[in-house]
Design an enzyme around this catalytic site. Structure first.
Site, short mmCIF file in Angstrom:
data_model
loop_
_atom_site.label_atom_id
_atom_site.label_comp_id
_atom_site.label_asym_id
_atom_site.label_seq_id
_atom_site.Cartn_x
_atom_site.Cartn_y
_atom_site.Cartn_z
N HIS A 1 59.15 22.99 35.24
CA HIS A 1 58.28 22.06 34.50
C HIS A 1 57.61 21.21 35.58
O HIS A 1 57.96 20.05 35.80
CB HIS A 1 59.13 21.22 33.55
CG HIS A 1 58.36 20.42 32.54
ND1 HIS A 1 56.99 20.22 32.62
CD2 HIS A 1 58.77 19.75 31.43
CE1 HIS A 1 56.61 19.47 31.60
NE2 HIS A 1 57.65 19.18 30.86
N ARG B 1 55.19 14.38 24.83
CA ARG B 1 54.62 13.80 26.05
C ARG B 1 53.67 14.75 26.78
O ARG B 1 52.55 14.37 27.13
CB ARG B 1 55.74 13.38 27.02
CG ARG B 1 56.41 12.07 26.64
CD ARG B 1 57.87 12.12 27.03
NE ARG B 1 58.53 13.05 26.14
CZ ARG B 1 59.08 12.68 24.97
NH1 ARG B 1 59.13 11.42 24.66
NH2 ARG B 1 59.61 13.58 24.17
N THR B 2 54.13 15.96 27.05
CA THR B 2 53.35 16.84 27.94
C THR B 2 52.01 17.19 27.30
O THR B 2 50.96 17.08 27.93
CB THR B 2 54.16 18.12 28.25
OG1 THR B 2 55.47 17.74 28.65
CG2 THR B 2 53.50 18.92 29.34
N ARG C 1 53.20 26.24 27.42
CA ARG C 1 54.64 25.99 27.29
C ARG C 1 55.24 27.17 26.54
O ARG C 1 54.73 27.56 25.47
CB ARG C 1 54.92 24.69 26.56
CG ARG C 1 56.41 24.52 26.24
CD ARG C 1 56.74 23.13 25.78
NE ARG C 1 56.71 22.19 26.88
CZ ARG C 1 57.18 20.94 26.82
NH1 ARG C 1 57.71 20.51 25.71
NH2 ARG C 1 57.12 20.15 27.86
N LYS D 1 51.07 37.26 14.16
CA LYS D 1 50.85 38.60 13.59
C LYS D 1 51.15 39.68 14.60
O LYS D 1 50.82 40.85 14.39
CB LYS D 1 49.41 38.73 13.11
CG LYS D 1 49.00 37.71 12.07
CD LYS D 1 47.51 37.90 11.76
CE LYS D 1 46.96 36.75 10.94
NZ LYS D 1 45.48 36.76 10.94
N1 CP Z 1 59.29 15.68 29.16
C1 CP Z 1 58.73 16.50 28.27
O1 CP Z 1 58.42 17.66 28.60
O2 CP Z 1 58.54 15.98 27.02
P1 CP Z 1 57.88 16.76 25.80
O3 CP Z 1 58.83 17.89 25.46
O4 CP Z 1 57.75 15.77 24.71
O5 CP Z 1 56.57 17.32 26.27
#
Ligand code: CP
Length: 304
Positions: free
Chosen positions: A132, A54-55, A104, A82
């Site tokens: 998040h 999603r993100t 992320r 590396k």
């Molecule tokens: N909610 C969320 O962060 O989903 P993803 O891990 O698929 O990005």
């Protein structure tokens, strides 16, 4: 209000007015497509060392809708493998003209020192169990849209709170708007020190659901658990799984939320996930709008 921040690292540090600015901007994108291409000439890159559906996808769609170029960069095929540091990777991509990094990472707090050492804008797409922010923003956007406001709402967040950056960002943001938050799950997954954030802690989902306006169901993050914190998936589902039956204990118009990825039959039943009270796919759709809003506001500051 005028947007002043270069980066979006978390919601703890944002004021209610800043969060409202993002939600309002997302609301404008829901009403009408952006005028022109506000991110034309900009390049967005993704530094994702953890999986995402999603993100990552919604940020990519958001960036393209705003006219940005999206760099097809993958950590899994990069020189990070590396031994190159994240900062060196970032500086090298910045030297090629990248303006925005969506990051992320499994390590909590990894973005702050990076943000201080680059002119590019950094957006936290989830760091360890820390924050998040865009997930919580889309959760608030959806709640506000469905309930007409946030003040006084009872929001139950149930699941693996201990490892959840989504829960933390939601708590920081919801508290700024006067919502009442209950964090629910087994003792092993609901750290007692979170009560200091002004939330109610519960280990009884049936009791917690009483009077709830929304229930936000979280996944058990088995990949982050160093020891067995639940006895079994079956036991967990019996005690904390959201079923259509259990949902009847909440207000009749209680909405069902889940940030995804969802494990059906572990934390939620298909009847609850796909039922009439579920807004899970609306959350996903709103995620694109919220991420457009974040990029657009960061760009407004860069253009000043
Ligand atoms: N909610 C969320 O962060 O989903 P993803 O891990 O698929 O990005």
């Amino acid at each position: 209000m005028t947007w002043e921040r270069k980066d979006l690292l978390g919601l703890r540090e944002l004021s209610a007015a800043e969060i409202e600015t993002i939600l309002d901007e997302a609301g404008r994108f829901k009403q009408a497509a952006p005028e022109g291409a506000p991110l034309s000439g900009r390049t967005v890159a993704f530094l994702f060392s953890e999986a995402s559906t999603r993100t990552r996808s919604s940020f990519e769609i958001a960036a393209r809708r705003l006219g940005a170029e999206v760099l097809g960069f993958s950590v899994a095929n990069s020189s990070l493998l590396k031994g190159e540091t994240l900062l060196d990777t970032l500086w090298n991509l910045e030297a090629m003209g990248v303006d925005y990094f969506i990051v992320r990472h499994e390590q909590s707090g990894v973005l702050e020192p990076l943000a201080a050492r680059t002119k590019a804008s950094l957006v936290n797409a989830g760091d360890g169990a820390h924050e998040h922010p865009t997930q919580a923003l889309l959760d608030l956007f959806t709640l506000r849209e469905k309930k007409g406001g946030l003040k006084g709402l009872k929001v139950v967040i149930v699941g693996d709170i201990k490892h959840s950056r989504v829960a933390r960002s939601n708590v920081y943001a919801l508290k700024k708007f006067g919502a009442k938050v209950t964090l629910c799950g087994p003792q092993s997954l609901v750290p007692a020190d979170l009560a200091a954030l002004g939330v109610t802690l519960s280990h009884d989902l049936d009791a917690a659901l009483e009077g709830a306006d929304a229930v936000n169901v979280l996944r058990i993050q088995l990949e982050r658990q160093k020891q067995n914190l639940i006895t079994s998936v079956g036991d967990y589902y019996l005690a904390y799984g959201l079923t259509a039956e259990r949902l009847k204990l909440a207000k009749p118009d209680c909405i069902v939320m889940h940030p995804g990825p969802m494990n059906r039959g572990v934390e939620i039943s298909s009847h609850a996930a796909d039922g009439p009270q579920s807004v899970i796919l609306e959350q996903v759709a709103n995620g694109v709008l919220v991420r457009m809003a974040v990029l657009s506001l960061l760009e407004s500051r860069r253009k000043k």
